[in-house]
Design an enzyme around this catalytic site. Structure first.
Site, short mmCIF file in Angstrom:
data_model
loop_
_atom_site.label_atom_id
_atom_site.label_comp_id
_atom_site.label_asym_id
_atom_site.label_seq_id
_atom_site.Cartn_x
_atom_site.Cartn_y
_atom_site.Cartn_z
N SER A 578 -60.84 -40.90 -1.44
CA SER A 578 -59.41 -40.73 -1.70
C SER A 578 -59.08 -39.24 -1.71
O SER A 578 -59.33 -38.56 -0.71
CB SER A 578 -59.01 -41.43 -3.00
OG SER A 578 -57.62 -41.60 -3.08
N ASP A 664 -56.38 -50.55 4.00
CA ASP A 664 -55.96 -49.51 3.06
C ASP A 664 -54.59 -49.02 3.47
O ASP A 664 -54.44 -48.26 4.41
CB ASP A 664 -56.98 -48.35 3.06
CG ASP A 664 -56.63 -47.28 2.04
OD1 ASP A 664 -55.57 -47.37 1.40
OD2 ASP A 664 -57.43 -46.35 1.87
N HIS A 696 -58.53 -49.88 -0.13
CA HIS A 696 -58.92 -48.54 -0.59
C HIS A 696 -60.29 -48.58 -1.25
O HIS A 696 -60.89 -47.54 -1.49
CB HIS A 696 -57.86 -48.03 -1.55
CG HIS A 696 -57.82 -46.54 -1.71
ND1 HIS A 696 -57.63 -45.67 -0.66
CD2 HIS A 696 -57.93 -45.75 -2.82
CE1 HIS A 696 -57.62 -44.42 -1.09
NE2 HIS A 696 -57.81 -44.44 -2.39
#
Length: 721
Positions: A578, A664, A696
Site C-alpha cells: 500500500s 483492488d 488489497h
C-alpha cells in the site's frame, strides 16, 4: 440482556424453528507436526484465527469465534467455542460443515448466532439448535434489544443509484451503465447497500422487519469494513442508534462525513445527534482538499468527520461514539465523544490522549469508559472519566485489539491481544488503581501446539536520530537461533496506511516472524506519519509523501548498518504494501544503491493516474491537495505530483518484484502493472505476481502460500548470493 429475551425466543422456537442436522466439519484445528522449528507458510495457515469474543451477562462463560483454513480445499471455516471465564472447560460448539459466526449471548445460557445467512439460537452447551429467521436475503449481522422484543437485522438491499439496472429482456447482459461515482468499493461493484431492519420477536418467530433506511440510497453499516458495532439499542429498547454517511455519488466519494442517527422504533422518526436541525453543508470543491474549505472551518462543533460505533451507557443517560473532527481526512485523530441525551451536550473525553481510540467500552457505573489506543508502538488499555482524566491500565510489548466488560459486574475486562510473536489470544484484565499495574491473564491458547514447535526471533526496539534531529522508534527483529557474530541479510519494512502504526501487530501475510525464520533481520521504523507519537508527528506526512518520511526510512536502515554489526550492508532489501509499496517505488529511484532488491505490494506508482483511479476520492484530495489538472495548484500539490515514482524510473537500477490484486479498487492493479512494465522496458530484472481474484489483501489460502513462496524466493535470489 434480561430474561424477557429467553421468554420471547422460546416462544418463537416452539412455534416455528427447524433443527440443524449435524454433519462432519471439513476444516478444523490442525494439530500438525512441523518438520522444522522455523516458521513456514504452511504453519501460518494451520493456525486458528480468533475473531469475536463475548462474555455472558454474569461473566461466567465466554463464547468466541475461530477461523480455520484448508490450503488443500482453498477455503476457510468459522467455528464457535465456549469456555469458562478462567479458560477452563473449552469446548467446540460448531458441529456442521457450514460456518457459524457472530455469536452473542441472549442470557446466561442461550446464544444467538449466524449460519448460512440466517439467525439461529442454541444452548450454551451447543444443544437445542433452532433456526429463528427464514429471510429471503442473507442476514449479515444482528443485535437484540435489551427487552428481547425486537432485533436489528443487517440485510443488503438492491441499489441502482450509480449502476443502472439492465433491461429485463437482457438477463444475460454483463454490461453496466454507470451514471455517477461510488460505483465500486474496495473489491466489488456497488449494486446493493446494507440496511438495518428492526424486526419483531413474537410467538411466531422473527418477522422480516422494517427497513430503517427504506428507499434511501445510503448504507449502514458503512463499507468496506463496518459491522454490527456501528449500531446499538437504547436501554429502554425504544430507539436504535446507527452510523450512516447520507451521501451519494460524487458527494459520497469525496466525503468522510458520517453521523450518528437515533431512530425511534415506535414513531419511526430519525434525529441526527451530530448536527443541529436544519444543518446545511457549505459548498465543497470536489477537486481540492477540504483542509482549507469552509466545511472544516464552521462555527461550532458540527462533527463533519467520521462519527462511528455508538454505545449507550448502562444507565441510558449518555451515548458515546468515536469521532474524527475533519471532513475528507480518513486518518484524523479518532476521539471518544460522550453525548448527554437529555441536554445534547457533547464532551470529548480523550483529549488528553494524543492518539487514536481504537475500541472502547462503558464501565457499569456509566461514569467511566475503557478504551484502547496506540502509544510508542504498543496498544494498551486506558480508562477515562467523563471529565477526561485518563489513566493507563496495562503496559507491555503487545497490542490489545478489542476491549469489553467481562459480564455486567464491571470488575474485570475481556480483551483480545496480539504481538509480533503471537496471533490473537483472549485475555482477562483486572483493572488496578495503580498506573500500568492491571492484571493481565491469558485464558486461550489457540495456537500453543504450533508455537511450542517453533523457534521465534527476538523483538526489541531502539531509538534512532532522524535527519531533522528527532527521535524515532524502530523495531528490530532478529532470526531464530541468532548468532550476533554473523552478518545477516536485512529488510527495511515500509509501513502502509500511510498513517497506520508499526506497533506490535500480528499479520498472517506481512509476518515478521516468518521473515526472521527465513534468515532475515527486519528493521521496521515508526517513520513520520504514524500515530502513537502525537498529532504533529502523525500529520507531517500529509501533502509530503516523499519528504521527511522517506528520510526517516533511510535514517533507520543507515543506523542499522552503522550500529548493528550483524546487519550486512551489502545485502539489504526494502519491502512494503500500500503506502509501503509506494515507498518502495519511490526508494527505487532515490536509494543511492543501498538496496539490492525491492518488493512492492499494491503500491501507488503513478500519482496522477492514482488520483482518478481510486474509488475513495477524499483520500487523494487530502493527501495530494489538488486534482492534477487544476491550474491553481498549491505548492504541496505541485511537489506531490512532481515526485511521483513513475517520473524517476530512469534512475531505477535494482531488481524489483511487483505484486497486485486485480480486485483492488483502492489502488488499482494498473499501478503494479505499470511499475513492472517500466522496469522491464528499462532492462531491470523484475517479476509481477498478479492475483485476478484478490483485493488489497490476499485472502485465499493457496494464493497466500503462493505469495509467501514468491516473496522469499525473490529475496533469497538477490540477498543470499
Amino acid at each position: 440482556m434480561n430474561k424477557n429475551i429467553t421468554i420471547a425466543m422460546t416462544a418463537a422456537l416452539i412455534m416455528g424453528g427447524s433443527v440443524v442436522q449435524a454433519q462432519d466439519v471439513n476444516i478444523g484445528k490442525n494439530n500438525i507436526s512441523l518438520q522444522s522449528d522455523l516458521m513456514s507458510p504452511e504453519a501460518l495457515w494451520a493456525m486458528g484465527r480468533i475473531g469475536t469474543v463475548q462474555a455472558s451477562p454474569d461473566g461466567r462463560k465466554i463464547v468466541y469465534q475461530v477461523g480455520y483454513y484448508s490450503v488443500k480445499e482453498n477455503k476457510g471455516h468459522q467455528v464457535l467455542h465456549v469456555m469458562d471465564a478462567d479458560g477452563k472447560n473449552d469446548r467446540l460448539l460448531t458441529t456442521t460443515a457450514k460456518s457459524e459466526t457472530d455469536a452473542a449471548w441472549l442470557d446466561n445460557n442461550t446464544l444467538a448466532y449466524l449460519c448460512d445467512g440466517q439467525l439461529w439460537t442454541m444452548s450454551a452447551d451447543g444443544a437445542n439448535r433452532r433456526q429463528l429467521t427464514k429471510s429471503d436475503i442473507d442476514i449479515e449481522g444482528f443485535r437484540f434489544s435489551p427487552d428481547g422484543q425486537r432485533v436489528v437485522l443487517i440485510k443488503s438491499v438492491p441499489y441502482h443509484g450509480t449502476i443502472l439496472q439492465n433491461p429485463a429482456d437482457l438477463p444475460k447482459a454483463s454490461g453496466m451503465l454507470i451514471t455517477d461515482m461510488n460505483y465500486r468499493h474496495w473489491d466489488h461493484y456497488v449494486t446493493t447497500n446494507p440496511h438495518p431492519f428492526v424486526a419483531n420477536v413474537t410467538a411466531n418467530g422473527i418477522d422480516a422487519g422494517t427497513d430503517i433506511l427504506e428507499g434511501k440510497p445510503y448504507e449502514s453499516p458503512m463499507a468496506p469494513f463496518g459491522g454490527i458495532e456501528q449500531i446499538d439499542w437504547s436501554k429502554d429498547s425504544k430507539s436504535v442508534a446507527y452510523t450512516c454517511r447520507k451521501k451519494e455519488g460524487v458527494q459520497y466519494a469525496i466525503s468522510t462525513d458520517a453521523d450518528i442517527y437515533l431512530y425511534n422504533v415506535e414513531t419511526r422518526k430519525t434525529v441526527n445527534l451530530c448536527k443541529p436541525a436544519g444543518y446545511k453543508e457549505p459548498a465543497i470543491d470536489a477537486t481540492k482538499s477540504m483542509r482549507s474549505q469552509a466545511v472544516n472551518h464552521q462555527q461550532g462543533d458540527m462533527n463533519v468527520g467520521y462519527d462511528t460505533n455508538p454505545k449507550f451507557s448502562p444507565d441510558g443517560k449518555y451515548i458515546a461514539w468515536q469521532s474524527m473532527a475533519r471532513n475528507g481526512y480518513e486518518s484524523d485523530r479518532n476521539r471518544l465523544c460522550v453525548y448527554e441525551l437529555a441536554t445534547g451536550k457533547k464532551v470529548y473525553v480523550t483529549e488528553g490522549f494524543d492518539s487514536n481510540v481504537d475500541d472502547y467500552a462503558w464501565n457499569t457505573n456509566s461514569k467511566e469508559l475503557y478504551f484502547i489506543g496506540c502509544w510508542h508502538a504498543t496498544v494498551n488499555i486506558y480508562q477515562t472519566n467523563l471529565k477526561g482524566d485518563i489513566r493507563q491500565l496495562t503496559d507491555g510489548q503487545h497490542n490489545y485489539v478489542s476491549v469489553a466488560l467481562l459480564g455486567q459486574t464491571g470488575k474485570k475486562l475481556l480483551a483480545l491481544r496480539q504481538s509480533m510473536s503471537q496471533a490473537n489470544e483472549i485475555y482477562v484484565v483486572t483493572p488496578s488503581k495503580k498506573e500500568k499495574a492491571s492484571g493481565q491473564v491469558q485464558i486461550s491458547f489457540e495456537n500453543k501446539h504450533i508455537y511450542d514447535q517453533l523457534a521465534l526471533g527476538e523483538v526489541h526496539d531502539r531509538w534512532v536520530k532522524t535527519t531533522d534531529g528527532k527521535d524515532m522508534q524502530v523495531w528490530v527483529i532478529t532470526p531464530p537461533h541468532f548468532d550476533a557474530s554473523k552478518k545477516y541479510p536485512t529488510l527495511l519494512y515500509c509501513e502502509g496506511g500511510p498513517q497506520s502504526p508499526v506497533s506490535q501487530f500480528w499479520s498472517f501475510r506481512w509476518n515478521f516472524q516468518i521473515m526472521a525464520a527465513h534468515g532475515y533481520v527486519i528493521i521496521a521504523p515508526n517513520r513520520r506519519g504514524l500515530p502513537g507519537y502525537g498529532s504533529a508527528w502523525n500529520e507531517e506526512i500529509s501533502q509530503d509523501w516523499t519528504g521527511q518520511c522517506m528520510k526517516d526510512y533511510l535514517s533507520a536502515i543507515d543506523d542499522a548498518t552503522a550500529n548493528l554489526p550483524y546487519v550486512d550492508k551489502d545485502r539489504l532489501g526494502a519491502v512494503g504494501a500500500s503506502f509501503g509499496g509506494f515507498s518502495v517505488y519511490y526508494l527505487a529511484g532515490h536509494h543511492d544503491k543501498r538496496f539490492k532488491c525491492f518488493i512492492a505490494h499494491d503500491g501507488a506508482f503513478n500519482l496522477q493516474s492514482m488520483y482518478t483511479d481510486t474509488e475513495e476520492a477524499w483520500f487523494s484530495n487530502w493527501e495530494y491537495d489538488d486534482a492534477y489538472w487544476n491550474k491553481d495548484q498549491t505548492d504541496a500539490a505541485k511537489r506531490t505530483y512532481a515526485n511521483s515514482p513513475h517520473l524517476d524510473v530512469d534512475k531505477w537500477d535494482t531488481p524489483i518484484l511487483c505484486i497486485h490484486g486485480e480486485k483492488d479498487y483502492r489502488i488499482n492493479a494498473n499501478q503494479g502493472m505499470g511499475a513492472f512494465n517500466a522496469a522491464r522496458l528499462r532492462g531491470i530484472p523484475a517479476e509481477l505476481l498478479l492475483f485476478p481474484d484478490e483485493n488489497h489483501w490476499v485472502l485465499k489460502p493457496q494464493n497466500g502460500i503462493l505469495w509467501q513462496r514468491t516473496f522469499f524466493s525473490w529475496l533469497d535470489k538477490w540477498l543470499k548470493k
